[in-house]
Write an enzyme that holds these catalytic residues in place. Structure first.
Site, PDB file in Angstrom:
ATOM      1  N   GLY A  54       0.777  -1.233   0.000  1.00 37.78           N
ATOM      2  CA  GLY A  54       0.000   0.000   0.000  1.00 37.78           C
ATOM      3  C   GLY A  54       0.804   1.276   0.000  1.00 37.78           C
ATOM      4  O   GLY A  54       0.305   2.332   0.386  1.00 37.78           O
ATOM      5  N   SER A  55       2.069   1.226  -0.471  1.00 35.47           N
ATOM      6  CA  SER A  55       2.862   2.459  -0.446  1.00 35.47           C
ATOM      7  C   SER A  55       2.322   3.486  -1.454  1.00 35.47           C
ATOM      8  O   SER A  55       2.408   4.694  -1.201  1.00 35.47           O
ATOM      9  CB  SER A  55       4.334   2.163  -0.710  1.00 35.47           C
ATOM     10  N   ASN A  56       1.761   3.030  -2.559  1.00 31.89           N
ATOM     11  CA  ASN A  56       1.156   4.000  -3.495  1.00 31.89           C
ATOM     12  C   ASN A  56      -0.115   4.604  -2.908  1.00 31.89           C
ATOM     13  O   ASN A  56      -0.394   5.791  -3.117  1.00 31.89           O
ATOM     14  CB  ASN A  56       0.877   3.346  -4.853  1.00 31.89           C
TER      15      ASN A  56
ATOM     16  N   LYS B 218      -8.057 -13.551 -11.479  1.00 28.23           N
ATOM     17  CA  LYS B 218      -9.159 -12.613 -11.743  1.00 28.23           C
ATOM     18  C   LYS B 218     -10.213 -12.789 -10.658  1.00 28.23           C
ATOM     19  O   LYS B 218     -10.096 -13.683  -9.810  1.00 28.23           O
ATOM     20  CB  LYS B 218      -9.742 -12.864 -13.127  1.00 28.23           C
TER      21      LYS B 218
ATOM     22  N   MET C 194      -3.505  -7.125  -7.876  1.00 30.19           N
ATOM     23  CA  MET C 194      -2.855  -8.144  -8.708  1.00 30.19           C
ATOM     24  C   MET C 194      -3.845  -9.094  -9.391  1.00 30.19           C
ATOM     25  O   MET C 194      -3.552 -10.267  -9.588  1.00 30.19           O
ATOM     26  CB  MET C 194      -1.828  -8.912  -7.863  1.00 30.19           C
ATOM     27  N   ARG C 195      -4.998  -8.571  -9.778  1.00 28.17           N
ATOM     28  CA  ARG C 195      -5.960  -9.363 -10.553  1.00 28.17           C
ATOM     29  C   ARG C 195      -6.396  -8.585 -11.775  1.00 28.17           C
ATOM     30  O   ARG C 195      -6.547  -7.367 -11.710  1.00 28.17           O
ATOM     31  CB  ARG C 195      -7.184  -9.722  -9.699  1.00 28.17           C
TER      32      ARG C 195
ATOM     33  N   ASN D  67      -4.310   2.552 -13.513  1.00 26.17           N
ATOM     34  CA  ASN D  67      -3.408   1.590 -12.890  1.00 26.17           C
ATOM     35  C   ASN D  67      -1.982   2.139 -12.933  1.00 26.17           C
ATOM     36  O   ASN D  67      -1.656   2.964 -13.792  1.00 26.17           O
ATOM     37  CB  ASN D  67      -3.462   0.272 -13.685  1.00 26.17           C
TER      38      ASN D  67
ATOM     39  N   HIS E  85       2.010   0.713 -13.247  1.00 20.12           N
ATOM     40  CA  HIS E  85       2.778  -0.481 -13.586  1.00 20.12           C
ATOM     41  C   HIS E  85       4.267  -0.156 -13.467  1.00 20.12           C
ATOM     42  O   HIS E  85       4.717   0.898 -13.929  1.00 20.12           O
ATOM     43  CB  HIS E  85       2.436  -0.922 -15.014  1.00 20.12           C
TER      44      HIS E  85
HETATM   45  C1  GAR Z   1       3.795  -1.282  -7.334  1.00 22.11           C
HETATM   46  O1  GAR Z   1       5.162  -1.363  -7.630  1.00 22.11           O
HETATM   47  C2  GAR Z   1       2.957  -1.385  -8.595  1.00 22.11           C
HETATM   48  O2  GAR Z   1       3.576  -0.780  -9.691  1.00 22.11           O
HETATM   49  C3  GAR Z   1       2.865  -2.874  -8.778  1.00 22.11           C
HETATM   50  O3  GAR Z   1       2.658  -3.361  -7.468  1.00 22.11           O
HETATM   51  C4  GAR Z   1       3.353  -2.529  -6.549  1.00 22.11           C
HETATM   52  C5  GAR Z   1       2.417  -2.193  -5.411  1.00 22.11           C
HETATM   53  O4  GAR Z   1       3.112  -1.580  -4.379  1.00 22.11           O
HETATM   54  N1  GAR Z   1       1.781  -3.214  -9.632  1.00 22.11           N
HETATM   55  C6  GAR Z   1       1.848  -4.174 -10.548  1.00 22.11           C
HETATM   56  O5  GAR Z   1       2.847  -4.865 -10.728  1.00 22.11           O
HETATM   57  C7  GAR Z   1       0.581  -4.365 -11.367  1.00 22.11           C
HETATM   58  N2  GAR Z   1       0.841  -5.212 -12.492  1.00 22.11           N
HETATM   59  P1  GAR Z   1       2.341  -0.879  -3.176  1.00 22.11           P
HETATM   60  O6  GAR Z   1       1.351  -1.909  -2.621  1.00 22.11           O
HETATM   61  O7  GAR Z   1       3.410  -0.568  -2.183  1.00 22.11           O
HETATM   62  O8  GAR Z   1       1.656   0.349  -3.705  1.00 22.11           O
END
Ligand code: GAR
Length: 199
Positions: free
Chosen positions: A7-9, A60, A87-88, A104, A106
């Site tokens: 959840g850092s984003n 999914k 991740m789905r 999203n 990536h």
């Molecule tokens: C992030 O690096 C995001 O880009 C990636 O998951 C991580 C989530 O980090 N997403 C994917 O790979 C989607 N295909 P977070 O939970 O710390 O935000």
């Protein structure tokens, strides 16, 4: 916001909302993983956070789960669905329910290295520059119109961990900027391209 991981984003975007640099609020956080950090980070901030079981598939949501996700997001009256490490893959009925309103992030410069562990793919391929991409979600995997990208240099002594860390840091700068522009109504889709224009 939907997420499966730490959840850092979410923290970066919720922080930007609280600081007023993103003119929006996170109405609801939903995760397909009961113990995901993103739910704990949301609850610490008194933001509604729910674990919704994904159902019987691995990559999914099943039909019942999809209905539950759509209902929860509608009940929270969301304008935008922000995927942050969810991740789905989302199927057509979900995409139609929030048409043009799902974004999203990536961890690569798309269209290079879609799919899982994109930083590992970048390192294994030997690229000198990678980064992260914010894009609208369409029926493909990591294939929708690109809203924003930020580059990250690959260093000679990078490991998957150090590269992933710097990509994460770039994400925390890029994602709030993109969501801020979306909230201001400055971002529109024109075919495959996305145009940024001050509202
Ligand atoms: C992030 O690096 C995001 O880009 C990636 O998951 C991580 C989530 O980090 N997403 C994917 O790979 C989607 N295909 P977070 O939970 O710390 O935000």
């Amino acid at each position: 916001m939907l997420g499966s991981g730490k959840g850092s984003n979410f923290v970066a975007i919720a922080g930007a909302c609280a600081a007023g640099t993103v003119a929006a609020e996170v109405a609801l956080v939903v995760s397909d993983v009961a113990e995901a950090g993103i739910l704990a980070r949301a609850r610490e901030r008194s933001i509604p956070a729910r674990f919704l079981p994904p159902g019987k598939f691995r990559t999914k949501l099943d039909e019942e789960a999809e209905r539950n996700y759509i209902a929860a997001l509608r009940a929270a009256d969301v304008d935008l669905v922000v995927l942050a490490g969810f991740m789905r893959v989302l199927k057509d009925s979900f995409l139609q329910a929030f048409a043009g309103r799902i974004v999203n992030i990536h961890p690569s410069l798309l269209p290079s290295f879609p799919g899982l562990a994109a930083w590992e793919q970048a390192l294994a391929h030997g690229v000198r520059v990678t980064g992260c991409t914010v894009h609208f979600v369409d029926v493909g995997v990591d294939s929708g119109p690109i809203i924003g990208q930020q580059t990250v240099l690959v260093l000679d002594d990078d490991t998957t961990e150090t590269l992933h860390q710097r990509i994460h840091a770039a994400e925390h700068a890029l994602y709030p900027r993109c969501v801020a522009a979306l909230a201001r109504g400055e971002v529109t889709i024109r075919g495959r391209r996305v145009v940024w224009r001050a509202a």
